[in-house]
Design a protein around this motif. Structure first.
Motif, PDB file in Angstrom:
ATOM      1  N   ASN A   1      -4.143  -0.962  -7.107  1.00  0.00           N
ATOM      2  CA  ASN A   1      -5.337  -1.693  -7.536  1.00  0.00           C
ATOM      3  C   ASN A   1      -5.529  -2.962  -6.709  1.00  0.00           C
ATOM      4  OD1 ASN A   1      -5.661   0.213  -9.581  1.00  0.00           O
ATOM      5  ND2 ASN A   1      -4.734  -1.077 -11.148  1.00  0.00           N
ATOM      6  N   ASN A   2      -4.447  -3.697  -6.502  1.00  0.00           N
ATOM      7  CA  ASN A   2      -4.529  -4.951  -5.744  1.00  0.00           C
ATOM      8  C   ASN A   2      -4.764  -4.709  -4.262  1.00  0.00           C
ATOM      9  OD1 ASN A   2      -4.190  -6.730  -7.930  1.00  0.00           O
ATOM     10  ND2 ASN A   2      -1.999  -6.376  -7.918  1.00  0.00           N
ATOM     11  N   ALA A   3      -4.139  -3.673  -3.712  1.00  0.00           N
ATOM     12  CA  ALA A   3      -4.324  -3.362  -2.289  1.00  0.00           C
ATOM     13  C   ALA A   3      -5.779  -3.012  -1.999  1.00  0.00           C
ATOM     14  CB  ALA A   3      -3.403  -2.215  -1.880  1.00  0.00           C
ATOM     15  N   GLN A   4      -6.451  -2.406  -2.957  1.00  0.00           N
ATOM     16  CA  GLN A   4      -7.860  -2.060  -2.772  1.00  0.00           C
ATOM     17  C   GLN A   4      -8.703  -3.306  -2.504  1.00  0.00           C
ATOM     18  OE1 GLN A   4      -9.922  -0.528  -6.226  1.00  0.00           O
ATOM     19  NE2 GLN A   4     -11.440   0.479  -4.956  1.00  0.00           N
ATOM     20  N   ASN A   5      -8.317  -4.422  -3.090  1.00  0.00           N
ATOM     21  CA  ASN A   5      -9.065  -5.674  -2.937  1.00  0.00           C
ATOM     22  C   ASN A   5      -8.600  -6.508  -1.748  1.00  0.00           C
ATOM     23  OD1 ASN A   5     -10.620  -5.152  -5.269  1.00  0.00           O
ATOM     24  ND2 ASN A   5      -8.929  -5.844  -6.542  1.00  0.00           N
ATOM     25  N   ASP A   6      -7.584  -6.040  -1.048  1.00  0.00           N
ATOM     26  CA  ASP A   6      -7.040  -6.754   0.115  1.00  0.00           C
ATOM     27  C   ASP A   6      -7.842  -6.349   1.351  1.00  0.00           C
ATOM     28  OD1 ASP A   6      -5.596  -7.701   2.270  1.00  0.00           O
ATOM     29  OD2 ASP A   6      -3.653  -7.028   1.501  1.00  0.00           O
ATOM     30  N   GLN A   7      -8.722  -7.227   1.779  1.00  0.00           N
ATOM     31  CA  GLN A   7      -9.638  -6.920   2.885  1.00  0.00           C
ATOM     32  C   GLN A   7      -8.937  -6.736   4.227  1.00  0.00           C
ATOM     33  OE1 GLN A   7     -12.981  -6.303   2.386  1.00  0.00           O
ATOM     34  NE2 GLN A   7     -12.333  -6.422   0.254  1.00  0.00           N
ATOM     35  N   THR A   8      -7.730  -7.253   4.378  1.00  0.00           N
ATOM     36  CA  THR A   8      -7.033  -7.151   5.662  1.00  0.00           C
ATOM     37  C   THR A   8      -5.898  -6.128   5.651  1.00  0.00           C
ATOM     38  OG1 THR A   8      -5.572  -9.004   5.115  1.00  0.00           O
ATOM     39  CG2 THR A   8      -7.628  -9.519   6.298  1.00  0.00           C
ATOM     40  N   PHE A   9      -5.768  -5.374   4.571  1.00  0.00           N
ATOM     41  CA  PHE A   9      -4.709  -4.350   4.495  1.00  0.00           C
ATOM     42  C   PHE A   9      -4.864  -3.390   5.675  1.00  0.00           C
ATOM     43  CE2 PHE A   9      -2.218  -0.799   3.139  1.00  0.00           C
ATOM     44  CZ  PHE A   9      -1.289  -1.311   2.254  1.00  0.00           C
ATOM     45  N   PRO A  10      -3.770  -3.049   6.351  1.00  0.00           N
ATOM     46  CA  PRO A  10      -3.850  -2.130   7.507  1.00  0.00           C
ATOM     47  C   PRO A  10      -4.143  -0.696   7.050  1.00  0.00           C
ATOM     48  CG  PRO A  10      -1.579  -2.760   7.078  1.00  0.00           C
ATOM     49  CD  PRO A  10      -2.426  -3.559   6.136  1.00  0.00           C
ATOM     50  N   LYS A  11      -5.405  -0.390   6.912  1.00  0.00           N
ATOM     51  CA  LYS A  11      -5.854   0.840   6.265  1.00  0.00           C
ATOM     52  C   LYS A  11      -5.535   2.124   7.033  1.00  0.00           C
ATOM     53  CE  LYS A  11      -9.452  -1.372   3.549  1.00  0.00           C
ATOM     54  NZ  LYS A  11      -9.063  -2.738   3.706  1.00  0.00           N
ATOM     55  N   GLN A  12      -5.285   2.037   8.323  1.00  0.00           N
ATOM     56  CA  GLN A  12      -4.998   3.244   9.106  1.00  0.00           C
ATOM     57  C   GLN A  12      -3.506   3.443   9.364  1.00  0.00           C
ATOM     58  OE1 GLN A  12      -7.554   5.273   9.538  1.00  0.00           O
ATOM     59  NE2 GLN A  12      -8.748   3.679   8.519  1.00  0.00           N
ATOM     60  N   GLU A  13      -2.694   2.508   8.902  1.00  0.00           N
ATOM     61  CA  GLU A  13      -1.268   2.511   9.243  1.00  0.00           C
ATOM     62  C   GLU A  13      -0.471   3.552   8.452  1.00  0.00           C
ATOM     63  OE1 GLU A  13       1.387   2.094  11.505  1.00  0.00           O
ATOM     64  OE2 GLU A  13       0.026   0.411  11.810  1.00  0.00           O
ATOM     65  N   GLN A  14       0.525   4.127   9.127  1.00  0.00           N
ATOM     66  CA  GLN A  14       1.452   5.070   8.506  1.00  0.00           C
ATOM     67  C   GLN A  14       2.903   4.589   8.603  1.00  0.00           C
ATOM     68  OE1 GLN A  14       0.892   8.785  10.542  1.00  0.00           O
ATOM     69  NE2 GLN A  14      -1.242   8.947   9.968  1.00  0.00           N
ATOM     70  N   ASP A  15       3.161   3.669   9.517  1.00  0.00           N
ATOM     71  CA  ASP A  15       4.514   3.233   9.833  1.00  0.00           C
ATOM     72  C   ASP A  15       5.085   2.288   8.774  1.00  0.00           C
ATOM     73  OD1 ASP A  15       6.702   3.000  11.963  1.00  0.00           O
ATOM     74  OD2 ASP A  15       6.185   0.895  11.546  1.00  0.00           O
TER      75      ASP A  15
ATOM     76  N   ASP B   1       7.700   0.172   8.844  1.00  0.00           N
ATOM     77  CA  ASP B   1       8.034  -1.178   9.284  1.00  0.00           C
ATOM     78  C   ASP B   1       6.796  -2.057   9.451  1.00  0.00           C
ATOM     79  OD1 ASP B   1      10.805  -0.764   9.310  1.00  0.00           O
ATOM     80  OD2 ASP B   1      10.724   0.084  11.332  1.00  0.00           O
ATOM     81  N   LYS B   2       5.740  -1.502  10.001  1.00  0.00           N
ATOM     82  CA  LYS B   2       4.505  -2.273  10.178  1.00  0.00           C
ATOM     83  C   LYS B   2       3.886  -2.630   8.835  1.00  0.00           C
ATOM     84  CE  LYS B   2       3.503  -0.501  14.758  1.00  0.00           C
ATOM     85  NZ  LYS B   2       2.683   0.390  15.560  1.00  0.00           N
ATOM     86  N   LEU B   3       3.889  -1.674   7.914  1.00  0.00           N
ATOM     87  CA  LEU B   3       3.353  -1.940   6.576  1.00  0.00           C
ATOM     88  C   LEU B   3       4.211  -2.970   5.845  1.00  0.00           C
ATOM     89  CD1 LEU B   3       2.518   1.741   5.692  1.00  0.00           C
ATOM     90  CD2 LEU B   3       0.852  -0.122   5.697  1.00  0.00           C
ATOM     91  N   SER B   4       5.514  -2.819   5.939  1.00  0.00           N
ATOM     92  CA  SER B   4       6.433  -3.745   5.287  1.00  0.00           C
ATOM     93  C   SER B   4       6.250  -5.165   5.816  1.00  0.00           C
ATOM     94  CB  SER B   4       7.872  -3.268   5.512  1.00  0.00           C
ATOM     95  OG  SER B   4       8.783  -4.135   4.883  1.00  0.00           O
ATOM     96  N   ASP B   5       6.155  -5.312   7.140  1.00  0.00           N
ATOM     97  CA  ASP B   5       5.937  -6.634   7.728  1.00  0.00           C
ATOM     98  C   ASP B   5       4.638  -7.251   7.223  1.00  0.00           C
ATOM     99  OD1 ASP B   5       8.276  -6.388   9.173  1.00  0.00           O
ATOM    100  OD2 ASP B   5       7.270  -5.936  11.084  1.00  0.00           O
ATOM    101  N   TYR B   6       3.575  -6.451   7.194  1.00  0.00           N
ATOM    102  CA  TYR B   6       2.286  -6.953   6.712  1.00  0.00           C
ATOM    103  C   TYR B   6       2.414  -7.441   5.261  1.00  0.00           C
ATOM    104  CZ  TYR B   6      -2.316  -7.288   4.780  1.00  0.00           C
ATOM    105  OH  TYR B   6      -3.421  -7.776   4.129  1.00  0.00           O
ATOM    106  N   LEU B   7       3.001  -6.605   4.418  1.00  0.00           N
ATOM    107  CA  LEU B   7       3.083  -6.945   3.001  1.00  0.00           C
ATOM    108  C   LEU B   7       3.958  -8.165   2.751  1.00  0.00           C
ATOM    109  CD1 LEU B   7       3.297  -3.315   1.616  1.00  0.00           C
ATOM    110  CD2 LEU B   7       1.396  -4.911   1.302  1.00  0.00           C
ATOM    111  N   GLU B   8       5.063  -8.284   3.473  1.00  0.00           N
ATOM    112  CA  GLU B   8       5.940  -9.442   3.299  1.00  0.00           C
ATOM    113  C   GLU B   8       5.216 -10.744   3.634  1.00  0.00           C
ATOM    114  OE1 GLU B   8       9.555  -8.800   5.447  1.00  0.00           O
ATOM    115  OE2 GLU B   8      10.192  -7.191   4.110  1.00  0.00           O
ATOM    116  N   LEU B   9       4.324 -10.700   4.600  1.00  0.00           N
ATOM    117  CA  LEU B   9       3.635 -11.909   5.037  1.00  0.00           C
ATOM    118  C   LEU B   9       2.309 -12.168   4.332  1.00  0.00           C
ATOM    119  CD1 LEU B   9       4.254 -11.554   8.869  1.00  0.00           C
ATOM    120  CD2 LEU B   9       5.411 -13.115   7.285  1.00  0.00           C
ATOM    121  N   ASN B  10       1.676 -11.126   3.799  1.00  0.00           N
ATOM    122  CA  ASN B  10       0.297 -11.268   3.337  1.00  0.00           C
ATOM    123  C   ASN B  10      -0.004 -10.837   1.909  1.00  0.00           C
ATOM    124  OD1 ASN B  10      -0.985 -12.036   5.998  1.00  0.00           O
ATOM    125  ND2 ASN B  10       0.053 -10.140   6.538  1.00  0.00           N
ATOM    126  N   ALA B  11       0.925 -10.209   1.242  1.00  0.00           N
ATOM    127  CA  ALA B  11       0.601  -9.624  -0.064  1.00  0.00           C
ATOM    128  C   ALA B  11       1.236 -10.407  -1.212  1.00  0.00           C
ATOM    129  CB  ALA B  11       1.032  -8.166  -0.102  1.00  0.00           C
TER     130      ALA B  11
END
Length: 76
Positions: free
Chosen positions: A28-42, A44-54
């Motif tokens: 629910n919260n990720a849906q409202n995150d305008q900068t979430f990496p929507k095309q990502e599958q990796d 490590d990249k998702l984890s790095d994003y979330l640790e810094l931005n979520a």
């Protein structure tokens, strides 16, 4: 090579505004995150994003659980 949907696209299937489930709340919260990496599958990249931005994600273990569900679904 077979098509594999993005993690975000999978996560959106888990949304449920009425649920207290942590993964559903993450979705629910990720849906409202305008900068979430929507095309990502990796992971490590998702984890790095979330640790810094979520700030909406109370624990990375929720992401780990959701990502494992994603991996299980994408196996064929």
């Amino acid at each position: 090579m077979a098509y594999r949907e993005s993690f975000y696209r999978y996560l959106m299937t888990l949304r449920d505004a009425d649920s207290n489930d942590e993964v559903a709340q993450f979705a629910n919260n990720a849906q409202n995150d305008q900068t979430f990496p929507k095309q990502e599958q990796d992971y490590d990249k998702l984890s790095d994003y979330l640790e810094l931005n979520a700030g909406y994600l109370s624990s990375m273990s929720i992401f780990d659980q959701a990502y494992q569900m994603y991996r299980d679904k994408m196996m064929y």
